[in-house]
Design an enzyme around this catalytic site. Structure first.
Site, mmCIF file in Angstrom:
data_model
loop_
_atom_site.group_PDB
_atom_site.id
_atom_site.type_symbol
_atom_site.label_atom_id
_atom_site.label_comp_id
_atom_site.label_asym_id
_atom_site.label_seq_id
_atom_site.Cartn_x
_atom_site.Cartn_y
_atom_site.Cartn_z
ATOM 1 C CB CYS A 221 40.320 42.336 41.841
ATOM 2 S SG CYS A 221 38.353 42.180 41.527
ATOM 3 C CG HIS B 123 39.938 43.429 46.606
ATOM 4 N ND1 HIS B 123 40.367 44.607 45.574
ATOM 5 C CD2 HIS B 123 38.727 42.948 46.142
ATOM 6 C CE1 HIS B 123 39.729 44.567 44.507
ATOM 7 N NE2 HIS B 123 38.481 43.663 44.590
ATOM 8 C CD GLU C 200 42.917 46.227 47.240
ATOM 9 O OE1 GLU C 200 43.372 45.104 47.424
ATOM 10 O OE2 GLU C 200 42.099 46.590 46.474
#
Lengths: 241, 761
Positions: free
Chosen positions: A89, A206, A208
């Site tokens: 990002c 994302h 994560e």
């Protein structure tokens, strides 16, 4: 195999640094550590993550100020030596600003910030970030950005296409690359790319955020597992030679 | 006078005091307290501290009737920056809701953004890391162009601030009702988590300890913001735009990290956010709480504009600032942490004996006032206003539901209700918010309540904001009870035990006896419900003067509820899970249509009485639902609210996203008018689904708990909602209506693929 050392850069305004740390450390069981942007050395790390957020408030232009932080010199050096760098990002935006990845991220076509789960087609499973993914497979990973609209000049884009440097594209749940599946107006539905050497990945989604089973989606683990797997291969190659 | 340009201060007299919004009586009181005519700076200080916004002078007497202790509450309401409840595992949750209505009415983007910033600071000044944000928003009719402008920019302001700050916006509510046209309501709630030993306090203590100002430089923005918030919106309000502060989420993010790091050192004695009335309020409140005084030297304060006077510096509401009391001789360690984060931190004075806050500027004593005389609960005025039952109640209560003709097409009504912006999908809003950052969002956006897990534990918290202001307008006491009851039911439907509330009380002008009556009744209703449901009030905010030239807004006491889930694996959700499950209504449907969205679609007005509410029954329903969830007996749970059981069933199917439908037996009506049964908004009802094999056991448990229950039908795989003999609608079409509720007016949602080819080469 010993734990991999993930170094997560903390810029002022980074806000996914803790999430990357939690995913790499707590969920994937690796050694995760924060690296302060004013430090001049990455220290002894295997993988660098440039996390999401709003470094320097995204003032001026996303990533434009962060690239001048002292640590970025060492990130450039590390990348030049073939070190593994993952920009997520805002991290992707910083990598383009730093010249480690081609192209740029424009304002979303809707002119609005957008946060939702999207589907990604794995266009190249032969990178150190996607080795554990099925070629042509589909991952569900969230996005959360206002400036994720990938743009590059025609020549650059042709080069990316030819060399298989486009790693992820936004797609339908069934894997078709459609206009409807494109959340931000990116050229060619591009969601993530690697550099020429294949050791630096930038992606708007994302991973994560899609690692912890309690949150109902673990597709993001594929990216971390791929990176971890690439080190096993390196180790094997090293031992053989 | 050392400054190069001499600042000429106006002479202080009664006239100037009146212009500052003080009354003659209040001005006399100031003369009494000081024994002299106040200086210009002092007049400014009293005027903001005794404004409604800071002093709660017209509300505090009533607020004190609320249950403000007990349960898992760790600090009494009003004692600290935010409320604090224990959640076990040596952790506590800090939370609070606050309004930013007036700024948002004139400058929606900054008004909403700084509303988020302000409430976040209240939470992290306690040492708590913010983990979630919610918003309760109300606007006029969505078809109105100005309303669209306000709505669009409020949402953007909330998003831009929260997204950048890095705290997920996980829930809330949006309503559209004519009465909010000129005076939208923008209430923001923040929730944080803190370890027991690391809670910071908003108290000044230790004579000689240094006082620091940290964070942003001080400018002229927001001067008299608190006073502005204490008057009605009028055609003059546009001129108050300079009273609206400007937010900087980036600096706030730095302030967050630096503050938490500084508190962890143990060298922070006390800390308070500078919100309304800025340095004045923080220094006065911290001194008063610690029964100490302070010397403040304004010359050292970083300022962003030249030649600011002491009056301006004391009253500035520049954002992203804190007042910190550090331990003597350790202040440098605190300063170094702020420096690391590139934030100014400057010693501007010290704590001293006695009650006086003394303000020096350019070598002159500019103000010296006893701190207790400024703050609420001590010297600030307290009023109990005249009240009168409102006239309008007679008119609206005379409505006879039987006079409404029975509709012909129930399916059409269901589609219409789902396409109303008050009921339909809020995707257009929530996709603009980062709802996932910090990776704790177990279930957000579109649930009855948002569920946030607590890392390092097995637990989760469930968060909801609620208020159906139509009910409160029709019946302030019961309407407020319902707001609490529904917020509790919402967290219950996710599997959480309600533990405490924060409230944001949005009302009209308290000097209007009818408004004051609404206020007192509503607070009484909140108290009734909180006592029975065991959820103390941890604090909150009162916002009066929510009026436009024509009328006051509906009385709107927004409840922010926090619930606790012991095992995050057992979180319950809305969607039906598979076909063949039994659909059960827990509670009893009385088919009440007073104040309902259905009635609004039929007559275009808010009429009748609020639905009945038996709080003991409510508690029994909640307890039964929790038992069912914790024993793993049910597959879905959804609270029945706006649009009644019809809409509730539709939402259970729509959210399933896999063609699951519902078949409801005709016997359920048992003689009641079908439209009333389907679309009435009776309280204390939850629709659940379960495997056939456990339905009998659930009936038995409900019997033992003395909770009425009705088997409605079963889930299907035909993609249809069928109500035997009344309606048969495709879930796809209902989904379509539901999804377009907002985008039909506001344009496509943020991620619509329709934009995608704009710059493809």
């Amino acid at each position: 195999m010993p734990k991999l050392k993930f170094g997560i850069i903390v810029f002022p305004g980074s806000n996914c640094d803790h999430d990357a740390h939690y995913a790499a450390g707590t969920i994937m069981g690796q050694d995760a550590r924060f690296i302060w942007h004013k430090d001049s050395s990455l220290g002894d790390v295997d993988v660098v993550i440039i996390p999401g957020g709003f470094s320097y408030g995204d003032y001026l232009r996303c990533g434009a100020i962060a690239r001048f932080s002292p640590i970025m010199k060492d990130v450039v050096r590390f990348a030049g030596m073939g070190g593994t760098v993952l920009g997520i990002c805002n991290g992707f935006q910083i990598l383009t600003e730093a010249g480690l990845l081609p192209g740029t991220l424009l304002r979303n076509a809707s002119l609005k910030f957008v946060c939702k789960d999207v589907f990604l087609k794995v266009e190249n499973s032969d990178t150190r970030f996607t080795g554990a993914c099925k070629a042509g497979g589909v991952l569900r990973i969230p996005i959360a950005h206002g400036d994720g609209n990938y743009f590059a000049d025609a020549e650059t884009r042709a080069r990316l296409e030819e060399n298989g440097h486009i790693v992820f594209r936004y797609c339908s749940p069934g894997g078709e690359i459609t206009a409807e599946a494109n959340p931000n107006g990116s050229q060619g539905n591009i969601a993530g790319i690697v550099n020429e050497a294949g050791n630096v990945l930038g992606m708007m989604p994302h991973p994560e955020r899609a690692c912890d089973p309690i949150l109902g989606n673990t597709d993001g683990q594929r990216i971390f597992k791929s990176v971890m797997g690439s080190f096993v291969i390196q180790e094997v190659v090293h031992n053989l030679s | 006078m050392k400054s190069s340009i001499e600042i000429v201060e106006p002479a202080v007299n009664l006239q100037l005091a009146l212009e500052h919004g003080l009354t003659e009586e209040e001005y006399e009181k100031i003369l009494d307290i000081l024994g002299r005519v106040p200086t210009y700076t002092e007049l400014g200080i009293y005027s903001v501290m005794w404004s409604e916004h800071c002093s709660y002078k017209n509300s505090i007497a009533v607020l004190k009737t609320l249950p403000r202790i007990g349960g898992k509450l760790l600090v009494e309401a009003g004692e600290e920056n935010a409320g604090l409840v224990d959640i076990g595992d040596n952790l506590a949750v800090a939370f609070k809701i606050e309004s930013h209505n007036h700024p948002s009415a004139v400058e929606p983007y900054q008004g909403a953004a700084t509303g988020v910033g302000g409430i976040m600071r209240d939470v992290f000044t306690m040492g708590a890391r913010p983990v979630a944000c919610l918003n309760s928003l109300r606007f006029g009719d969505i078809s109105d162009a100005r309303v669209q402008y306000l709505f669009k920019n409020v949402v953007r302001g909330i998003g831009d601030y929260g997204n950048s700050f890095g705290v997920p916006t996980v829930g809330g509510e949006v309503y559209f009702e004519r009465c909010y046209r000129d005076n939208p309501l923008v209430n923001a709630m923040a929730v944080g988590v803190v370890k027991h030993g690391e809670v910071a306090r908003a108290v000044a203590a230790g004579v000689g300890n240094p006082v620091l100002i940290v964070g942003s430089a001080t400018g002229r923005d927001g001067i008299h913001g608190a006073t502005f918030a204490s008057e009605e919106i009028s055609n003059r309000s546009e001129a108050k735009r300079p009273s609206v502060q400007v937010g900087d989420p980036f600096t706030e993010k730095l302030l967050l990290e630096a503050t938490l790091e500084a508190i962890k050192t143990g060298y922070v004695v006390g800390i308070q956010d500078m919100g309304a009335a800025g340095l004045t309020c923080s220094s006065a409140e911290m001194s008063a709480r610690g029964t100490v005084g302070m010397d403040l030297h304004l010359d050292g304060i970083p300022i962003r504009e030249l030649e600011m006077s002491s009056y301006e510096i004391m009253l500035s509401e520049s954002q992203e600032r804190m007042l910190v009391i550090a331990q003597h001789e350790h202040e440098q360690k605190v300063i170094n942490i702020f420096k690391k984060w590139d934030l100014p931190a400057v010693v501007i004075g010290h704590v001293k004996d006695g009650p006086l806050v003394s303000v020096y500027h350019n070598g002159e004593l500019k103000a010296e006032v006893p701190a207790p005389s400024l703050v609420l609960g001590e010297g600030a005025p307290v009023y109990i206003r005249e009240e009168r039952e409102p006239q309008y109640l007679k008119r609206i209560r005379s409505f006879n539901p039987g006079s409404l003709s029975a509709p012909k097409n129930y399916g059409k009504i269901l589609r219409e209700l789902l396409s109303r912006p008050n009921i339909g999908s809020k995707r257009w809003v929530y996709e603009q918010y980062d709802s996932m950052v910090r990776t704790n969002s177990v279930s957000v956006a579109g649930g009855d309540a948002a569920v946030i897990r607590i890392k390092g534990t097995r637990k989760a918290i469930s968060l909801s904001t609620d208020c159906n202001s139509r009910y409160v307008y029709l019946n302030p006491r019961r309407g407020a009870q319902i707001a609490v009851a529904e917020s509790a039911r919402n967290v219950v439907c996710t599997g959480a035990s309600p533990v405490g509330i924060t409230n944001c009380l949005n009302f009209g002008n308290p000097y209007d006896p009818e408004v004051y009556w609404q206020f007192r009744e509503a607070v009484a209703g909140i108290g009734d419900a909180c006592r029975v449901l065991g959820t103390p009030v941890t604090g909150g905010n009162v916002s009066f003067y929510n009026e436009s030239p024509e009328h006051a807004v509906f009385p709107t006491p927004v409840i922010g509820m926090v619930g606790l889930i012991e095992d995050a694996q057992l979180v319950m959700t809305i969607p039906f899970k598979r076909s063949g499950d039994v659909i059960i209504l827990i509670g009893i449907n009385k088919g009440e249509i007073g104040g309902s969205e259905y009635l609004m679609t039929r007559v275009g007005d808010v009429l009748g009485d609020a639905p009945e509410l038996d709080l003991v029954r409510e508690k029994a329903v909640d307890d039964l639902c929790l038992q069912l969830i914790r024993q793993g007996l049910i597959a879905s749970a959804h609270d029945v609210s706006e649009g009644g059981i019809g809409v509730c069933l539709a939402e259970c199917c729509i959210s399933a996203e896999n063609g699951t439908g519902a078949y409801i037996n005709e016997s359920v009506f048992s003689g009641m008018r079908k439209d009333f049964w389907l679309f009435g908004e009776s309280q204390s009802m939850v629709v659940v689904s379960c495997r056939k094999s456990v339905a009998a056991r659930i009936e038995e448990m409900a019997g033992r708990a003395n909770v009425p229950l009705q088997i409605l039908g079963r889930t299907t795989d035909d993609g249809l909602i069928t109500i035997e003999g009344s309606l048969r609608e495709s879930v796809d079409e209902l989904t379509n209506a539901y999804e377009k509720a907002m985008t039909a007016v506001m344009g496509e949602s943020a991620s619509s693929g329709l934009f995608s080819s704009t710059n493809t080469t």
